[in-house]
Design a protein around this motif. Sequence first.
Motif, PDB file in Angstrom:
ATOM      1  N   GLY A 126       0.825  -1.217   0.000  1.00 18.62           N
ATOM      2  CA  GLY A 126       0.000   0.000   0.000  1.00 18.62           C
ATOM      3  C   GLY A 126       0.851   1.256   0.000  1.00 18.62           C
ATOM      4  O   GLY A 126       0.582   2.218  -0.729  1.00 18.62           O
ATOM      5  N   SER A 127       1.926   1.248   0.814  1.00 22.26           N
ATOM      6  CA  SER A 127       2.753   2.457   0.911  1.00 22.26           C
ATOM      7  C   SER A 127       4.045   2.341   0.106  1.00 22.26           C
ATOM      8  O   SER A 127       4.889   3.241   0.153  1.00 22.26           O
ATOM      9  N   SER A 128       4.211   1.228  -0.619  1.00 26.40           N
ATOM     10  CA  SER A 128       5.467   0.980  -1.362  1.00 26.40           C
ATOM     11  C   SER A 128       6.673   1.160  -0.451  1.00 26.40           C
ATOM     12  O   SER A 128       7.603   1.915  -0.747  1.00 26.40           O
ATOM     13  N   THR A 129       6.623   0.469   0.672  1.00 26.07           N
ATOM     14  CA  THR A 129       7.763   0.475   1.589  1.00 26.07           C
ATOM     15  C   THR A 129       8.029  -0.967   2.023  1.00 26.07           C
ATOM     16  O   THR A 129       7.171  -1.842   1.884  1.00 26.07           O
ATOM     17  N   ALA A 130       9.215  -1.187   2.556  1.00 23.84           N
ATOM     18  CA  ALA A 130       9.553  -2.508   3.092  1.00 23.84           C
ATOM     19  C   ALA A 130      10.423  -2.314   4.316  1.00 23.84           C
ATOM     20  O   ALA A 130      11.323  -1.465   4.321  1.00 23.84           O
ATOM     21  N   GLY A 149       5.008  -9.019  -4.248  1.00 28.88           N
ATOM     22  CA  GLY A 149       4.474  -7.978  -5.137  1.00 28.88           C
ATOM     23  C   GLY A 149       5.489  -7.415  -6.098  1.00 28.88           C
ATOM     24  O   GLY A 149       5.363  -6.278  -6.539  1.00 28.88           O
ATOM     25  N   LYS A 150       6.530  -8.222  -6.434  1.00 30.10           N
ATOM     26  CA  LYS A 150       7.526  -7.810  -7.435  1.00 30.10           C
ATOM     27  C   LYS A 150       8.166  -6.460  -7.080  1.00 30.10           C
ATOM     28  O   LYS A 150       8.345  -5.586  -7.931  1.00 30.10           O
ATOM     29  N   GLN A 151       8.483  -6.293  -5.783  1.00 27.24           N
ATOM     30  CA  GLN A 151       9.096  -5.048  -5.341  1.00 27.24           C
ATOM     31  C   GLN A 151      10.624  -5.157  -5.372  1.00 27.24           C
ATOM     32  O   GLN A 151      11.187  -6.267  -5.433  1.00 27.24           O
ATOM     33  N   ALA A 152      11.269  -4.012  -5.325  1.00 26.62           N
ATOM     34  CA  ALA A 152      12.741  -3.971  -5.384  1.00 26.62           C
ATOM     35  C   ALA A 152      13.241  -2.720  -4.687  1.00 26.62           C
ATOM     36  O   ALA A 152      12.474  -1.774  -4.451  1.00 26.62           O
ATOM     37  N   LYS A 229      11.883   2.870   0.893  1.00 25.07           N
ATOM     38  CA  LYS A 229      10.957   3.040  -0.234  1.00 25.07           C
ATOM     39  C   LYS A 229      11.233   1.907  -1.201  1.00 25.07           C
ATOM     40  O   LYS A 229      12.409   1.599  -1.453  1.00 25.07           O
ATOM     41  N   THR A 230      10.205   1.320  -1.769  1.00 22.35           N
ATOM     42  CA  THR A 230      10.443   0.291  -2.788  1.00 22.35           C
ATOM     43  C   THR A 230       9.889   0.790  -4.120  1.00 22.35           C
ATOM     44  O   THR A 230       9.148   1.773  -4.163  1.00 22.35           O
ATOM     45  N   PHE A 231      10.265   0.100  -5.178  1.00 24.14           N
ATOM     46  CA  PHE A 231       9.666   0.379  -6.495  1.00 24.14           C
ATOM     47  C   PHE A 231       9.320  -0.965  -7.140  1.00 24.14           C
ATOM     48  O   PHE A 231       9.839  -2.010  -6.716  1.00 24.14           O
TER      49      PHE A 231
END
Length: 493
Positions: A126-130, A149-152, A229-231
């Motif tokens: 939701g917040s694009s954080t990890a 969720g395919k984050q990086a 922050k993730t992308f």
Amino acid sequence: MGQISLVFASIGLVLFSGASANPLDKRAAVDDCLSRLKVPVFTPGSGDYTQALKPFNLRVTFKPAAYAVPTTVQHVQDAVSCGAQNNVVVTAKSGGHSYGSHGLGGEDGHLIVDMKNFNTVTVDQGSSTAVIGTGGRLGNVATALYNQGKQAISHGTCPGVGVGGLTLHGGYGLISRSKGLTLDNIVEATVVLANSTVVTASTTQNPDLFWALRGAGAAFGIVTNFKFKTFTAPENNIVFNYQVSPGNAAQLAQIINAMQNFTRFEQPPELNMRLFLSGFTTFSGVYYGSRANFDAIMNPLKQKMGIGNAFGSVSTNSWLNTLTSFSNGPLQQAAVYDTHETFFSKSLMPEYLPPAAVDALSRYWEQNARSNSRSWYLLFDSHAGAKSAISSVSADSTSYAHRNATFKMQFYDRVNSGNYDPSWFPFLNNWIKAIKDASPGINYGMYINYADTSLTKDEAHKSYWLGNYDKLVQVKAAYDPKKVFVGPQLVGS
Ligand SMILES: Cc1cc2nc3c(=O)[nH]c(=O)nc-3n(C[C@H](O)[C@H](O)[C@H](O)COP(=O)(O)OP(=O)(O)OC[C@H]3O[C@@H](n4cnc5c(N)ncnc54)[C@H](O)[C@@H]3O)c2cc1C
């Protein structure tokens, strides 16, 4: 978690002897304190202890006063307190990849706090954080982020490197010109301070600590986790790798000069690239865009570099395959890490390499390096520049001092077996000297994540942190006045 043993030395058997000259003499007192507070430890003689003391760089080994392996934040607080009470300096270790083995203290006699159990990765899509534990290794972290969720995040290339050391001192990888350094993507950090309290560091909470952590973190506390922050991981990435064979110094100088000009003024942020100069030489990288756009950028650049006809490969890759292309092995790392090298390394972070410096560098390669049969390399990473995300952060917003360094240059000299002979140190030292002698007056800067064990404290402080050093000393005095976190090259040591 590996085999952890609790030391239950009986209270009273060991009396703390005050300020003893040799911190190793305090082993019993520190072990006793850790035992009373039920902090897990590795004990000398155990297989875990022996393994844990093997750093990535086998040239530089140290003997700790004690070795804690916490599983909770309270354990970390208690370990810091045991060190402070006994006047034994405390060092956090994450992946153990420091070139100077700073995760083992960089000298004998530290209380090591091994963060290996702090290795979880929890994505909030939701917040694009990890939230990522500092003891995680990059390959495992990248895989866990992708599986959620395919984050990086932006990070370095070697899958065995620890999140802690990499992030606190920089963190450059093959998406950094697009997404910044690893430390540029920290939202907040959870930190155990020298007085054993736990605080959050962010732009709004303890901002001076947050500033210091992002470039010089080891001297300010033990970070247990970061929120990043993730992308969304980019797919269909163009990975290229050309073999280049400069025949002489003039040809090498042409390659470097053309690459430098391009990096400084033209290189788009979606292109990340490096020149790996060694017994075999490659020009490689990743382009996050279409093949047609890549060709339109790369073909004229190769012409300018004089390598228009270089043989090589260009392929389209998923995110995880892109990472694997540069990882020298699988991303997933074993629970017991056992990869090591024996080497001496140096770095330079030049804003600009004047032509005379490029000539000197190239001549040294032609006359001294080409004929060296050891496994050496010189890596030029395109780092800053007008369009680089790294340079888009103002020089004073973090303590990382190299925002405008066009190249991140790593000089590395290793042996494939046996010890590193002291007579080999001049090989790299003289290469740097040749460059500096040809360009007097330039303070090149160096990268502490490529720690150079030959530097004096003063040289280390000036080269690693440049103009940020004085402010770092002030922040150190505020957060660690009794110097609980010190080491041969750390701020304020
Ligand atoms: C094979 C290899 C490849 C590399 N590739 C890259 C790359 O692509 N890009 C790049 O930027 N760098 C790279 N590096 C350099 C790497 O970033 C540094 O060596 C880094 O410091 C290693 O971190 P670590 O946690 O593994 O090491 P450690 O030795 O455990 O720690 C290094 C330093 O950080 C401190 N520290 C560690 N964890 C914490 C914590 N939780 N809290 C406070 N302080 C802590 C330690 O005390 C020590 O001073 C590479 C290194 C190697 C060996």
